[in-house]
Design a protein around this motif. Structure first.
Motif, short mmCIF file in Angstrom:
data_model
loop_
_atom_site.label_atom_id
_atom_site.label_comp_id
_atom_site.label_asym_id
_atom_site.label_seq_id
_atom_site.Cartn_x
_atom_site.Cartn_y
_atom_site.Cartn_z
N ALA A 148 40.84 36.38 53.60
CA ALA A 148 40.68 36.24 52.16
C ALA A 148 41.50 35.05 51.65
O ALA A 148 41.03 34.28 50.80
CB ALA A 148 41.11 37.52 51.45
N LEU A 149 42.71 34.89 52.18
CA LEU A 149 43.52 33.73 51.81
C LEU A 149 42.86 32.44 52.28
O LEU A 149 42.78 31.45 51.53
CB LEU A 149 44.92 33.84 52.42
N LEU A 150 42.37 32.45 53.52
CA LEU A 150 41.75 31.26 54.09
C LEU A 150 40.51 30.84 53.29
O LEU A 150 40.25 29.64 53.14
CB LEU A 150 41.37 31.51 55.55
N SER A 151 39.80 31.82 52.76
CA SER A 151 38.58 31.50 52.00
C SER A 151 38.89 30.74 50.71
O SER A 151 38.00 30.11 50.13
CB SER A 151 37.83 32.80 51.66
N LEU A 152 40.14 30.79 50.27
CA LEU A 152 40.54 30.10 49.05
C LEU A 152 41.09 28.70 49.33
O LEU A 152 41.43 27.97 48.40
CB LEU A 152 41.60 30.92 48.30
N CYS A 153 41.19 28.34 50.61
CA CYS A 153 41.75 27.04 51.02
C CYS A 153 40.68 25.96 51.10
O CYS A 153 39.51 26.26 51.31
CB CYS A 153 42.43 27.17 52.38
N PRO A 154 41.10 24.72 51.00
CA PRO A 154 40.15 23.61 51.21
C PRO A 154 39.61 23.63 52.64
O PRO A 154 40.27 24.13 53.56
CB PRO A 154 41.01 22.36 50.98
N THR A 155 38.45 23.10 52.84
CA THR A 155 37.85 22.99 54.17
C THR A 155 38.80 22.24 55.10
O THR A 155 39.39 21.23 54.71
CB THR A 155 36.51 22.23 54.10
N GLY A 156 38.94 22.75 56.31
CA GLY A 156 39.83 22.11 57.28
C GLY A 156 41.16 22.81 57.43
O GLY A 156 41.90 22.54 58.38
N THR A 157 41.48 23.72 56.52
CA THR A 157 42.72 24.49 56.64
C THR A 157 42.56 25.50 57.76
O THR A 157 41.53 26.18 57.86
CB THR A 157 43.04 25.23 55.33
#
Length: 254
Positions: free
Chosen positions: A98-107
């Motif tokens: 869920a946290l990762l889904s809020l990050c810019p692409t490439g995170t």
């Protein structure tokens, strides 16, 4: 070093009644920096307020019973999905994703995990030595912590040095994510008393959060409101002005 007597909620007359000492983890044993964690999370482009706020699953019953959100530190409470993660109603993979889904692409997922764990600085050896000494003197030692699986796994391996060390220090660890309960709700304290077969009058509870201390005190626990280390950018800048172990020694007549 002076002892802040206003923080002590036990009379020396009752020192012999204390048989069980219950430690909070973050802010008491473990030095933490929650603002730095929030800063690290935000640096990845994550807005925690954008996490799902659905509190269904098992927490509908808790909410209807007036469950208070998990306290993470003085003045900081968990809400929505973060609260669910603290009480074990959301899995670690689901929370991290869920946290990762809020990050810019490439995170990367590892970047998210590393940022999440920045709040956990470390445990000074002298605090562990104090616990060992108390155990040797015959006190039962417990931990009661609002934590989550991700932080706990990091703390066990990096800060304690392994589960075997944890097991040698504590007679039992009571963790919010395993109990599906959280401080400062009464039920988590009552669950601890039931599990250790002891009345609150024989227990000393040490925590750094006012709501948690007040809740325990209202149930009859003896308490110490611990001061926390001064931290900045994930580093300890200064230890507490008044250490909880000074108060503890005074309570136990040492």
């Amino acid at each position: 070093m002076g002892i802040p007597h206003s923080h002590i909620t036990i009379s020396p007359t009752y020192t012999l009644m204390i048989k069980n000492i219950i430690f909070d983890l973050g802010g008491v044993l473990l030095d933490i920096d929650l603002p730095y964690c929030m800063k690290s999370i935000k640096a990845l482009g994550i807005d925690l307020s954008a996490l799902p706020t659905n509190t269904s699953v098992h927490t509908d019953e808790a909410s209807s019973a007036g469950m208070k959100p998990a306290v993470m530190g003085e003045g900081i409470v968990a809400n929505g999905m973060l609260h669910l993660y603290q009480i074990g109603e959301v899995s670690t993979p689901d929370f991290y994703n869920a946290l990762l889904s809020l990050c810019p692409t490439g995170t990367s997922l590892q970047q998210v995990i590393d940022a999440w764990n920045t709040c956990c600085i470390g445990i000074p050896q002298y605090r562990l030595d104090i616990i060992r000494q108390l155990k040797a003197e015959g006190y039962k030692i417990y931990m009661l912590s609002n934590t989550n699986d991700g932080h706990w796994q990091d703390i066990v391996s990096r800060c304690f040095g392994g589960q075997d060390v944890v097991d040698s220090l504590f007679d039992h660890t009571f963790l919010s994510q395993e109990m599906h309960q959280a401080k400062p709700n009464d039920d988590i304290y009552l669950s601890v008393l039931s599990a250790i077969h002891a009345p609150a009058s024989e227990c000393l509870f040490i925590d750094d959060s006012s709501p948690n201390i007040e809740a325990a005190r209202a149930l009859g626990f003896h308490t110490i409101h611990a001061e926390v280390s001064k931290t900045q950018d994930g580093k300890v800048m200064a230890p507490p002005e008044h250490e909880w172990y000074d108060e503890l020694k005074a309570m136990l007549g040492k």
